[in-house]
Design an enzyme around this catalytic site. Structure first.
Site, PDB file in Angstrom:
ATOM      1  CB  THR A   1      -0.817  -0.013   1.133  1.00 23.53           C
ATOM      2  OG1 THR A   1      -1.585  -1.144   1.092  1.00 23.53           O
ATOM      3  CG2 THR A   1      -1.604   1.431   1.273  1.00 23.53           C
ATOM      4  CB  CYS A   2       0.787   4.384   0.043  1.00 23.30           C
ATOM      5  SG  CYS A   2       1.300   6.249  -0.180  1.00 23.30           S
ATOM      6  CG  LEU A   3       6.679   4.520   1.752  1.00 29.10           C
ATOM      7  CD1 LEU A   3       7.503   5.191   0.648  1.00 29.10           C
ATOM      8  CD2 LEU A   3       7.203   5.057   2.948  1.00 29.10           C
TER       9      LEU A   3
END
Length: 158
Positions: A92-94
């Site tokens: 997720t994301c990073l």
């Protein structure tokens, strides 16, 4: 959440917002474990933990707690998938950027500083988008069993 497996293992290393990830996993009946740092150097310990898991979540957030164990677990999960043992990895994301860095090899992401694998300059907060689904979605492990209505929704709604 004093008895939380996520917070109980490394209370000084785990950011508070990881509790949200733990709750998200728990909603589906799962339990979470924070990867200890030693796995990169102890393959037997990695194998024991890997055998007790059924997926890997690499969370996002501004202060990613990455370590060699994450790289080792991704490599082990990738090997399992190549051998036909379905083992999902979600970033997720990073965490997704970290996956690109691990799996993409040299040059996949341009570092902003020596040793920093993440590319700066992408502001995606509050930027929802619909999925761009291809014909391959029907054969995918993640969405292959989704109903037509769900796929239309995912392709239309942000």
């Amino acid at each position: 959440m004093a008895d939380s497996p996520l917070i109980g293992i490394y209370p000084t290393m785990v950011p508070d917002y990881y509790v949200a990830y733990e709750k998200w996993v728990a909603q589906a009946g799962g339990r979470t474990v924070v990867l200890p740092r030693f796995f990169a150097h102890e393959p037997q310990a990695l194998e024991r933990l890997f055998a007790s898991l059924n997926g890997l979540l690499i969370p996002g957030g501004g202060d990613f707690v990455g370590n060699g164990s994450v790289d080792a677990m991704v490599a082990r999960a990738t090997r399992a998938n190549r051998e036909g043992d379905y083992f999902p990895i979600w970033g997720t994301c990073l965490g997704f950027e970290y996956l690109v860095d691990i799996l993409g090899g040299p040059g996949a992401l341009v570092p902003r500083a020596p040793g920093d694998p993440i590319v700066p300059g992408f502001d995606s907060e509050l930027l929802p988008r619909a999925l761009n689904l291809t014909a391959a979605v029907r054969g995918s492990r993640m969405l292959g069993g989704a109903s037509d209505a769900l796929l239309r929704w995912a392709a239309r709604e942000n």
